[in-house]
Each structure stands twice: as C-alpha cells, then as structure tokens.
Design an enzyme around this catalytic site. Sequence first.
Site, PDB file in Angstrom:
ATOM      1  N   ASP B  11       0.854  -1.194   0.000  1.00  0.00           N
ATOM      2  CA  ASP B  11       0.000   0.000   0.000  1.00  0.00           C
ATOM      3  C   ASP B  11       0.883   1.235   0.000  1.00  0.00           C
ATOM      4  O   ASP B  11       1.788   1.355   0.824  1.00  0.00           O
ATOM      5  CB  ASP B  11      -0.898   0.016   1.241  1.00  0.00           C
ATOM      6  CG  ASP B  11      -2.027  -0.999   1.120  1.00  0.00           C
ATOM      7  OD1 ASP B  11      -2.327  -1.433  -0.011  1.00  0.00           O
ATOM      8  OD2 ASP B  11      -2.593  -1.379   2.165  1.00  0.00           O
ATOM      9  N   ASP B 130     -13.958  -6.246  -5.388  1.00  0.00           N
ATOM     10  CA  ASP B 130     -14.156  -6.364  -3.937  1.00  0.00           C
ATOM     11  C   ASP B 130     -15.544  -6.928  -3.713  1.00  0.00           C
ATOM     12  O   ASP B 130     -16.544  -6.351  -4.171  1.00  0.00           O
ATOM     13  CB  ASP B 130     -14.050  -4.989  -3.257  1.00  0.00           C
ATOM     14  CG  ASP B 130     -12.623  -4.441  -3.277  1.00  0.00           C
ATOM     15  OD1 ASP B 130     -11.682  -5.250  -3.458  1.00  0.00           O
ATOM     16  OD2 ASP B 130     -12.453  -3.218  -3.121  1.00  0.00           O
TER      17      ASP B 130
END
Lengths: 192, 252
Positions: B11, B130
């Site tokens: 990230d 997702d």
Amino acid sequence: MIAIIKYNAGNISSVQNALTRLGFESIITDDAETILSADKVIFPGVGEAGSAMKYLTEKGLDKVILSVKNPILGICLGLQLMCETTEEGNTKCLGIFNSKVKIFPPTAIVPHMGWNNFSSISGCLFKNITTDNDVYYVHSYYAEISGQTAAVCDYIQPFSAAMQKGNFYATQFHPEKSADIGEQILLNFLEL
Amino acid sequence: MLKKRIIPCLDIKDGRTVKGINFVELRDAGDPTELAKKYVEQGADELVFLDITATIENRKTLIELVKQIALEINIPFTVGGGINSIEDVANLIKAGADKVSINSSAVKNPALITEIANQFGSQCVVVAIDTKFENNEWKVFVNGGRTPTSLKTIEWAKKVEQLGAGEILLTSMNNDGTKAGFAIDITNKVSKAVNIPIIASGGAGTKDHFKEVFEKTLATGSLAASIFHYGELSIPDLKDYLRTEKISIRCK
C-alpha cells in the site's frame, strides 16, 4: 550499441530498463540505419499482432528486420511476428522461422500467465542455464514446434518457448521480467 | 508446469509504503522500492502496488515511484488505485508498470476495460473485484469497499472477462484482515465461471491458507499484504512449505 526496435507495441521501456540494470546502453529507435549498424538488436513486443505487423510494414521495418546481420532477439510478440503466420488477426508475419502461430484452445486458463519452465534447450541463449528454472510467460497465442525450436514449454500443449535460426533468436517468455534467470539469458544474448 | 504465484501487495501513500490497518498508528513502512526489492530477493512472483491516496498531486509522486520501481525490479508488477481514464493507464504503462488494476472505475465505466485491452493488450488489464457476502449472496462493492452496487460477483466476473480483462483480483471483504483464510467458496465459483487467471485476496494468515486456496480453487495466484510486511510469514518459508505440500511453486 544495442538497438531496441520502436514500434506500436507496449512496454518497450521494460526491455531498456533490464539492459540498464545489466550495465548496457541501448537506444529505442525506428531508424533503419541505426538498427542495421547496431551490434545487437532487440525486437520486443506486447500487443496485437495484426496492428503491429501493419505498423512495421508501413514504416518499412519488416524489411529492416529481415536485413539485420548481427544477432537479433525477438521477445514474446516479437517471436510470433518472426514466424510465418499468426491466427491473431489472420496475419502474415516475417517468415524467419517456419512455424505457424496459433491460438491456445480454451481447455485451460488463457492467457498462459505466470512462471513456467522449459525443456529441450539448445543454442547459445541457454548457456549456463538448466531446465529446472522458471521464466515469466504471458500470451494467448503460441508458435508451433519446428526445426528452429530452441526450447519447449508445455502448457495445454508443447510449443516453442524459444527459437533460433542463424542470427535470429527469439523467446516467447519475457527475459526482462524473469528475475535472475532472465538476466542470464539476456546476458547470453548480449555476449554473443 | 505453470506455477502458482505468491504476490505481496504494497500500500502506497504519498510515495511511501504504509502498513497496518487495525493498528493504532498507521506506520510508515519505508521506501516502497527497497521493500519491493527485498520481496523480489525472497522469491515473490509478482508485486502489486496500490496507491491508497490517489489525489491529483500524489499522482505525480506515484508516476515517479513507478519509474523508479521499473528500473530496479526484474519481475512483473501491477499498479492500482485511482485509475479513471485511458490517460491514467497510458501514464503508468509509460512509466514502466506491466499491468494496471482497476476497480471502481471499471464498474462506473465498463468500456474502460475494453479500451485498455485494445490499446495495451488484455494481459495488462487486471480488474479488481471487492466482494462481500450479504443477504445470502456475493455482491460487488466499490470505493474501497464503502459503496455497495447491485452487481452480483459471478456475473460481474464473467462480464469483465468478456470485456477484455486479462486477470481478476478477487478480494473477499468478509475475509480481509481476519487472517482466517481465503474465501474458498466464492474464489472457487469465480475461478470456475471464467477462463482467465484469478488472484485470490483477503484473509491469508497461515501457510495452510495458501495451500487451501490453491487446492480447493482454480486460482493461480494469491495476494497478501500485512502477513508479509509484519514478518509473520516469510516468502521463502511459505514457498518451501507449499513445495513440500506438492503445490507447483517457483524455486528462487
């Protein structure tokens, strides 16, 4: 000087980055003279065969590639374009290798994407290389096995992982993205 | 034989790696390029960089970072986060990314998938999905999992394949962060419904979880972040274990 052939295929810079990591200077070019006078030529390629071949022909690069006398390495789509024909867009290719390029039948996951090995290796590209290594492939079309096949990979069916005819070399896998083993294969080519 | 891929995810915020979601402080985990190099050294098969800020100002930082990563890393890598247009994709590919991952923008504008595939090839379009199991069905969520959509996961997976996606990164929100294992049920269903590679994501906590997802589904890759960053699981240990369990894994 190493010339990387510039045409409408993506990710050419990753080949140049790999050469830079290995300490070799290179130039990305579509200039015939520069390509023909280079010590080594790399013909990379990610993209669609029909439009790539059309572009090469329009720019006269097809004839330039055929005239290269020093070692030239085709990568991925580069290998496929060095064959006779490809089923991708039913395209007539450069005809350096007498193989036809076909689409994988959908009997397994396509594209063939990821790390896979090779066998039956021959020729200078595979100096100091053993067949227990994996390299990175990403493709939906494959070149048939022929007398010029220099390595075989088996995914869905055996196909040409590498080819060689005289000063023309090619790999279906991406040596520039294949970690240390890929760097060794690139070095073998650069040291020819 | 095609090997199963182990894919660490980094990230990125303001050009730095950040780690920890459930921890009190969002800690700076250092220079992404250095961390990426460490993972490559350890035998990671691919890398994913996710830009979690994705503001206009930070895009420039991201592009510079991608250029640096491309110079130093000799395995394929994917960049995702905040990609909305073909121009965004072109900038990232030009900077050296091998693939881009799109999520909310694919739902908002499915034609973008085809546009990227036509221009750069299917192999460079990863569609991230997702998904969350709610009211007895798996649905698609966007905006970092904050916004539900009416899309059903399996149908959306088939649709993105048809539109030209080269790969699907499937994250189960029910499993993400739990360290209780991957979502076997939906990963298996999606991997059987399409003929493109699936990367399983969300829930990895132990070596067994990786074994399970590779044995029980057709996923060809598995992605994890925190367990690698925190050193709970090292990539060499994981790969040694999977090899002894007869999973097809690349030797480094």
